[in-house]
Design a protein around this motif. Structure first.
Motif, PDB file in Angstrom:
ATOM      1  N   VAL A 110      53.308  46.045  27.716  1.00 26.88           N
ATOM      2  CA  VAL A 110      52.666  45.289  28.786  1.00 26.88           C
ATOM      3  C   VAL A 110      51.232  45.775  28.923  1.00 26.88           C
ATOM      4  CG1 VAL A 110      52.667  44.767  31.256  1.00 26.88           C
ATOM      5  CG2 VAL A 110      54.836  44.946  30.024  1.00 26.88           C
ATOM      6  N   ILE A 111      50.305  44.829  28.936  1.00 29.54           N
ATOM      7  CA  ILE A 111      48.908  45.121  29.249  1.00 29.54           C
ATOM      8  C   ILE A 111      48.640  44.494  30.607  1.00 29.54           C
ATOM      9  CG2 ILE A 111      46.507  44.603  28.705  1.00 29.54           C
ATOM     10  CD1 ILE A 111      47.192  44.749  25.776  1.00 29.54           C
ATOM     11  N   ARG A 112      48.108  45.312  31.495  1.00 35.36           N
ATOM     12  CA  ARG A 112      47.753  44.824  32.831  1.00 35.36           C
ATOM     13  C   ARG A 112      46.270  45.103  33.036  1.00 35.36           C
ATOM     14  NH1 ARG A 112      48.288  47.939  37.265  1.00 35.36           N
ATOM     15  NH2 ARG A 112      49.757  49.273  36.191  1.00 35.36           N
ATOM     16  N   TYR A 113      45.516  44.081  33.404  1.00 33.97           N
ATOM     17  CA  TYR A 113      44.067  44.192  33.598  1.00 33.97           C
ATOM     18  C   TYR A 113      43.763  43.800  35.027  1.00 33.97           C
ATOM     19  CZ  TYR A 113      39.063  43.351  32.642  1.00 33.97           C
ATOM     20  OH  TYR A 113      37.693  43.381  32.639  1.00 33.97           O
ATOM     21  N   HIS A 114      42.894  44.567  35.698  1.00 33.72           N
ATOM     22  CA  HIS A 114      42.523  44.255  37.076  1.00 33.72           C
ATOM     23  C   HIS A 114      41.033  44.488  37.260  1.00 33.72           C
ATOM     24  CE1 HIS A 114      42.756  43.889  41.412  1.00 33.72           C
ATOM     25  NE2 HIS A 114      42.094  45.019  41.505  1.00 33.72           N
ATOM     26  N   ALA A 115      40.354  43.478  37.778  1.00 36.86           N
ATOM     27  CA  ALA A 115      38.956  43.591  38.174  1.00 36.86           C
ATOM     28  C   ALA A 115      38.905  43.538  39.695  1.00 36.86           C
ATOM     29  CB  ALA A 115      38.139  42.448  37.578  1.00 36.86           C
ATOM     30  N   ALA A 116      37.963  44.255  40.306  1.00 35.69           N
ATOM     31  CA  ALA A 116      37.874  44.283  41.766  1.00 35.69           C
ATOM     32  C   ALA A 116      37.501  42.919  42.341  1.00 35.69           C
ATOM     33  CB  ALA A 116      36.870  45.345  42.214  1.00 35.69           C
ATOM     34  N   GLY A 117      36.875  42.076  41.544  1.00 41.01           N
ATOM     35  CA  GLY A 117      36.494  40.744  41.997  1.00 41.01           C
ATOM     36  C   GLY A 117      37.023  39.694  41.047  1.00 41.01           C
ATOM     37  N   PRO A 118      36.679  38.435  41.284  1.00 38.55           N
ATOM     38  CA  PRO A 118      37.105  37.365  40.377  1.00 38.55           C
ATOM     39  C   PRO A 118      36.601  37.623  38.957  1.00 38.55           C
ATOM     40  CG  PRO A 118      36.202  36.452  42.401  1.00 38.55           C
ATOM     41  CD  PRO A 118      35.925  37.926  42.423  1.00 38.55           C
ATOM     42  N   PHE A 119      37.324  37.083  38.005  1.00 37.21           N
ATOM     43  CA  PHE A 119      36.964  37.256  36.591  1.00 37.21           C
ATOM     44  C   PHE A 119      35.604  36.659  36.289  1.00 37.21           C
ATOM     45  CE2 PHE A 119      41.140  37.650  33.964  1.00 37.21           C
ATOM     46  CZ  PHE A 119      41.349  38.886  34.512  1.00 37.21           C
ATOM     47  N   SER A 120      34.875  37.375  35.472  1.00 35.78           N
ATOM     48  CA  SER A 120      33.652  36.844  34.876  1.00 35.78           C
ATOM     49  C   SER A 120      33.993  36.414  33.449  1.00 35.78           C
ATOM     50  CB  SER A 120      32.585  37.941  34.837  1.00 35.78           C
ATOM     51  OG  SER A 120      32.993  38.977  33.942  1.00 35.78           O
ATOM     52  N   GLY A 121      33.051  35.798  32.779  1.00 33.42           N
ATOM     53  CA  GLY A 121      33.238  35.461  31.374  1.00 33.42           C
ATOM     54  C   GLY A 121      33.516  36.706  30.548  1.00 33.42           C
ATOM     55  N   ARG A 122      32.878  37.814  30.906  1.00 32.16           N
ATOM     56  CA  ARG A 122      33.088  39.080  30.188  1.00 32.16           C
ATOM     57  C   ARG A 122      34.527  39.584  30.367  1.00 32.16           C
ATOM     58  NH1 ARG A 122      28.747  43.538  30.585  1.00 32.16           N
ATOM     59  NH2 ARG A 122      28.388  43.071  28.409  1.00 32.16           N
ATOM     60  N   ASP A 123      35.094  39.436  31.564  1.00 27.89           N
ATOM     61  CA  ASP A 123      36.485  39.855  31.789  1.00 27.89           C
ATOM     62  C   ASP A 123      37.440  39.040  30.921  1.00 27.89           C
ATOM     63  OD1 ASP A 123      36.018  41.814  33.840  1.00 27.89           O
ATOM     64  OD2 ASP A 123      35.725  40.172  35.258  1.00 27.89           O
ATOM     65  N   ILE A 124      37.234  37.746  30.888  1.00 29.47           N
ATOM     66  CA  ILE A 124      38.097  36.879  30.081  1.00 29.47           C
ATOM     67  C   ILE A 124      38.003  37.274  28.608  1.00 29.47           C
ATOM     68  CG2 ILE A 124      38.408  34.494  29.287  1.00 29.47           C
ATOM     69  CD1 ILE A 124      37.512  33.692  32.198  1.00 29.47           C
TER      70      ILE A 124
END
Length: 141
Positions: A110-124
């Protein structure tokens, strides 16, 4: 070393914590939008699919961060060279991807990813690259 998979963390991310079946990485370069991703190995009951695992992990994750509302529906998607599924919630900054390990699929990655704010293009893009980089290894690495 010793894991049934290999993967490459993104450049600039720091390993924060490691156990025999869990590795956590942090990206603290942007103090306003701290990011975390965790890779862990979990036992998988025979009757659960990758989609059900991804959905369960997302539900637990959202409850931990007190996000109200149901998770997005899971999508079938390989995790590198593993059969898998993912749940993506860009508005809350969350992504979960589960892959089934061969040969008996009694374990999942399982990979779990969390950003403090909404996703940016870089997060995706980071999530896409993380998922594509997962490879099974033949024997201890």
């Amino acid at each position: 070393p010793g894991w049934p998979i290999s993967f490459e963390p993104p450049a600039g991310w720091t390993e924060h914590e490691r156990t025999a079946d869990y590795i956590e990485f942090l990206d603290l370069r942007d103090v306003r939008n701290r990011k975390q991703f965790v890779v862990h190995l979990v036992p998988k009951p025979a009757d659960l699919s990758a989609a059900e695992i991804a959905l369960q992990v997302m539900r637990m994750h959202l409850a931990r961060f007190l996000v109200i509302g149901p998770p997005a529906p899971p999508e079938e998607a390989p995790l590198g060279d593993l059969p898998g599924a993912r749940v993506i919630m860009p508005a809350s900054g969350d992504y979960v991807h589960a892959g089934l390990l061969p040969p008996d699929q009694a374990q999942a990655v399982v990979i779990r990813y969390h950003a403090a704010g909404p996703f940016s293009g870089r997060d995706i893009e980071t999530c896409r690259r993380l998922a594509e980089a997962v490879r099974t290894v033949s024997g201890p690495s």
